[in-house]
Design a protein around this motif. Structure first.
Motif, PDB file in Angstrom:
ATOM      1  N   LEU A  96       0.818  -1.215   0.000  1.00 15.51           N
ATOM      2  CA  LEU A  96       0.000   0.000   0.000  1.00 15.51           C
ATOM      3  C   LEU A  96       0.857   1.273   0.000  1.00 15.51           C
ATOM      4  O   LEU A  96       0.702   2.113  -0.899  1.00 15.51           O
ATOM      5  N   PRO A  97       1.773   1.462   0.980  1.00 10.65           N
ATOM      6  CA  PRO A  97       2.576   2.689   0.935  1.00 10.65           C
ATOM      7  C   PRO A  97       3.448   2.786  -0.306  1.00 10.65           C
ATOM      8  O   PRO A  97       3.600   3.866  -0.883  1.00 10.65           O
ATOM      9  N   ILE A  98       4.014   1.650  -0.744  1.00 16.67           N
ATOM     10  CA  ILE A  98       4.883   1.677  -1.915  1.00 16.67           C
ATOM     11  C   ILE A  98       4.106   2.059  -3.172  1.00 16.67           C
ATOM     12  O   ILE A  98       4.528   2.925  -3.945  1.00 16.67           O
ATOM     13  N   PRO A 106      -0.284   9.655   6.496  1.00 17.55           N
ATOM     14  CA  PRO A 106      -1.308   9.386   7.516  1.00 17.55           C
ATOM     15  C   PRO A 106      -2.409   8.453   7.015  1.00 17.55           C
ATOM     16  O   PRO A 106      -3.001   7.709   7.800  1.00 17.55           O
ATOM     17  N   LEU A 107      -2.681   8.489   5.702  1.00 19.61           N
ATOM     18  CA  LEU A 107      -3.703   7.613   5.133  1.00 19.61           C
ATOM     19  C   LEU A 107      -3.193   6.178   4.973  1.00 19.61           C
ATOM     20  O   LEU A 107      -3.986   5.251   4.819  1.00 19.61           O
ATOM     21  N   LEU A 108      -1.860   6.006   4.989  1.00 15.71           N
ATOM     22  CA  LEU A 108      -1.264   4.690   4.740  1.00 15.71           C
ATOM     23  C   LEU A 108      -0.804   4.007   6.018  1.00 15.71           C
ATOM     24  O   LEU A 108      -0.360   2.873   5.982  1.00 15.71           O
ATOM     25  N   SER A 109      -0.870   4.701   7.139  1.00 19.53           N
ATOM     26  CA  SER A 109      -0.383   4.157   8.404  1.00 19.53           C
ATOM     27  C   SER A 109      -1.510   3.490   9.159  1.00 19.53           C
ATOM     28  O   SER A 109      -2.637   3.991   9.208  1.00 19.53           O
ATOM     29  N   SER A 110      -1.225   2.329   9.756  1.00 15.39           N
ATOM     30  CA  SER A 110      -2.210   1.601  10.555  1.00 15.39           C
ATOM     31  C   SER A 110      -1.523   0.992  11.764  1.00 15.39           C
ATOM     32  O   SER A 110      -0.290   1.012  11.867  1.00 15.39           O
ATOM     33  N   LYS A 111      -2.302   0.423  12.669  1.00 20.82           N
ATOM     34  CA  LYS A 111      -1.712  -0.189  13.862  1.00 20.82           C
ATOM     35  C   LYS A 111      -0.868  -1.407  13.513  1.00 20.82           C
ATOM     36  O   LYS A 111       0.134  -1.692  14.151  1.00 20.82           O
ATOM     37  N   THR A 112      -1.284  -2.149  12.498  1.00 18.48           N
ATOM     38  CA  THR A 112      -0.527  -3.347  12.111  1.00 18.48           C
ATOM     39  C   THR A 112       0.695  -2.998  11.258  1.00 18.48           C
ATOM     40  O   THR A 112       1.680  -3.712  11.270  1.00 18.48           O
ATOM     41  N   ALA A 113       0.621  -1.899  10.502  1.00 18.93           N
ATOM     42  CA  ALA A 113       1.757  -1.485   9.661  1.00 18.93           C
ATOM     43  C   ALA A 113       1.943   0.020   9.796  1.00 18.93           C
ATOM     44  O   ALA A 113       1.595   0.793   8.902  1.00 18.93           O
ATOM     45  N   PRO A 114       2.476   0.471  10.942  1.00 13.62           N
ATOM     46  CA  PRO A 114       2.576   1.913  11.200  1.00 13.62           C
ATOM     47  C   PRO A 114       3.682   2.576  10.381  1.00 13.62           C
ATOM     48  O   PRO A 114       4.656   1.938   9.992  1.00 13.62           O
ATOM     49  N   LEU A 115       3.496   3.856  10.120  1.00  9.05           N
ATOM     50  CA  LEU A 115       4.547   4.698   9.535  1.00  9.05           C
ATOM     51  C   LEU A 115       4.796   5.823  10.533  1.00  9.05           C
ATOM     52  O   LEU A 115       4.203   6.900  10.430  1.00  9.05           O
ATOM     53  N   PRO A 116       5.654   5.581  11.536  1.00 12.28           N
ATOM     54  CA  PRO A 116       5.855   6.580  12.600  1.00 12.28           C
ATOM     55  C   PRO A 116       6.332   7.920  12.035  1.00 12.28           C
ATOM     56  O   PRO A 116       6.852   7.995  10.923  1.00 12.28           O
ATOM     57  N   TRP A 117       6.179   8.965  12.838  1.00 13.17           N
ATOM     58  CA  TRP A 117       6.586  10.299  12.395  1.00 13.17           C
ATOM     59  C   TRP A 117       8.070  10.357  12.074  1.00 13.17           C
ATOM     60  O   TRP A 117       8.483  11.031  11.124  1.00 13.17           O
ATOM     61  N   SER A 118       8.884   9.663  12.865  1.00 10.47           N
ATOM     62  CA  SER A 118      10.333   9.672  12.599  1.00 10.47           C
ATOM     63  C   SER A 118      10.628   9.071  11.227  1.00 10.47           C
ATOM     64  O   SER A 118      11.536   9.520  10.520  1.00 10.47           O
TER      65      SER A 118
END
Length: 531
Positions: A80-82, A317-329
């Motif tokens: 998804l993010p890629i 923010p639309l691509l981040s989830s609890k199972t596959a997070p994209l942290p702010w860092s």
């Protein structure tokens, strides 16, 4: 490129590779700086960076090597993010850059869109090497690498569609462009899958590493040329062919020995091509033209930074989830680590000589690429350390320091025992010195044990690396037995193949998993607060 100039460039690249062992500078960035020096002082004859050299000679090798090593299971987990960053992200980036140049710098719409498309292709080679060295979470590296691989294809397709419409003096119909875009991309995917699958089936019928290395070369360049002839995306075709052959053909049809040989060949090919590309980037820069177009270059730099902010902080923010997070860092590193490289320059150089503002677009592209490589490339490591994401790297360095001191102490103790056996020292002196050495070894072992407790992955990595070393020792022993005539090559062939399979298993899963697990994958306190 003449053979004498090629040899000179390879010699320079080798010298730079040796020098960066002692200088804290990314290898690719060091090459660009050396290339700048060579170009400014005319140390070597001028080498023209033509679009054909980059797009037809260099690009297929780089794309195939990266896609060959891309694990499809990891790719599937992060699709998804890629996929969003490499498609919608490129479109958003192109639109933001084009709007800024058109409304703030007066650049015509067609030229602004072309520049936006060509400069939206990321090339984070030096950043990925740094992430690997510093122990950054492999998932972040995979997202950045996957985005770079696939957004190359998106950027090239958009660039060619806009250029064709501009040259035909046709209005830019969004519906028609979207339709053409999907046809070109899907065509590249189909050709890549067919070529990769066909090569995977062919390689079942023989087991010859030289022949199979040649076959992978045919796949890399053949899929590119075939897609070019079919007027679909050659970049997507090479990437898909590499993924299929690397994940299916290499696993089902190649022996472990052949896979290791193919890996080594493409690792070396990528090293040579990257070395030449980054040197040539530095050598192409013309300082007088950079000064002439400095205001427009500044606008281009502002454009790519604003566009990257919109893409990363707007879409992530639309691509981040609890199972596959994209942290702010991670988002900060995705923003600042999106360097530009040779593809953008090749696309700019491919503009027809009659195209209005051709010189300006080429120089602005070179200036923006140079900014990303030097300004962003040289500051990404301090940014990683500032955000506290290099914890694993610091612990590994500690472990390596303790381990090296322990090994050195053991060698010194062995030498001390030799001196006693040779009557160079008395037993009493030997006993005093041995006591000091043994005490130091015990202290070092205690420090290493504490590191193992703090981070279990270090112990696991130590075990896996030792397993790899022992397998290589066994293989060397078998080779030596054959060389000394103790046994025939046929007798130990199956044993060697089994050792190769174990080595490949470690390379594919063991050490990678150990490096993937630890602390850096956890979000920082800043991430937890902002999430």
């Amino acid at each position: 490129m003449h053979i004498d100039i090629l040899m000179a460039l390879l010699l320079v690249a080798s010298a730079v590779a040796a020098a960066v062992k002692w200088v804290r500078l990314p290898y690719s960035i060091a090459l660009v700086i050396v290339g700048l020096v060579i170009g400014v002082f005319h140390i070597l004859p001028t080498v023209e960076m033509t679009p054909e050299l980059i797009l037809v000679v260099f690009l297929p090798a780089l794309l195939f090597e990266a896609s060959w090593n891309l694990e499809i299971t990891a790719l599937r987990r992060n699709w998804l993010p890629i996929s969003v960053l490499s498609t919608l992200g490129v479109v958003v980036s192109m639109a933001v850059i084009a709007a800024l140049l058109h409304y703030c710098a007066g650049v015509p719409v067609d030229a602004a869109l072309l520049f936006g498309a060509m400069i939206s292709a990321t090339d984070p080679i030096s950043v990925l090497a740094l992430f690997k060295k510093m122990g950054i979470d492999k998932r972040l590296s995979l997202v950045l690498e996957g985005e770079s691989l696939f957004n190359d294809g998106t950027a090239v397709v958009l660039f060619r569609l806009i250029l064709a419409a501009t040259l035909a003096r046709a209005s830019l119909s969004v519906t028609q462009m979207v339709g053409n875009f999907f046809v070109v991309v899907l065509g590249g995917i189909v050709i890549g899958i067919i070529v990769g699958y066909a090569a995977s089936r062919i390689t079942r019928y023989f087991d010859d590493h030289l022949l199979e290395i040649t076959l992978t070369g045919i796949v890399a360049y053949g899929s590119y040329l075939l897609a070019e002839q079919a007027h679909v995306s050659p970049v997507i075709a090479v990437v898909c062919a590499g993924i299929v052959l690397g994940n299916y053909g290499s696993r089902t049809a190649m022996s472990a020995t052949t896979r290791l040989a193919v890996n080594s060949f493409w690792e070396y090919a990528a090293f040579v091509v990257n070395s030449l590309v980054f040197l040539l980037i530095g050598m192409q820069v013309k300082m007088d033209l950079l000064v002439k177009y400095a205001p427009l270059i500044g606008m281009g730099i502002v454009g790519i930074l604003l566009a990257r902010i919109a893409v990363v902080y707007g879409l992530c923010p639309l691509l981040s989830s609890k199972t596959a997070p994209l942290p702010w860092s991670w988002r900060h590193l995705l923003f600042w680590g999106a360097l530009r490289g040779s593809l953008s320059m090749a696309l700019a150089l491919s503009l027809p000589t009659s195209f209005p503002m051709r010189e300006a677009i080429i120089i602005v592209t070179f200036g923006v690429v140079l900014f990303t490589l030097l300004a962003q490339g040289l500051t990404i490591e301090p940014l990683v350390r500032f955000m506290g994401m290099a914890v694993i790297h610091s612990r590994l360095k500690q472990y390596q320091a303790y381990k090296s001191a322990l090994i050195a102490e053991g060698v010194a103790l062995h030498s001390l025992n030799t001196l006693l056996a040779s009557n160079y020292i008395t037993p009493r002196a030997h006993a005093r010195l041995k006591e000091v050495s043994v005490k130091r070894q015990e202290e070092l072992l205690k420090l290493i044990d504490e590191l193992h407790i703090t981070d279990a992955s270090i112990e696991e990595l130590e075990v896996l690396q030792t397993r790899k070393h022992l397998l290589e020792v066994k293989k060397d022993c078998l080779v030596r037995l054959v060389r000394e005539g103790v046994v025939s090559d046929e007798v130990v062939e199956e044993l060697k193949a089994e050792l190769d399979r174990e080595l490949q298993d470690l390379a594919d899963g063991g050490i990678t998993e150990a490096e993937e697990r630890p602390v850096t994958s956890a979000p920082t306190q800043e991430d937890q607060q902002q999430e």
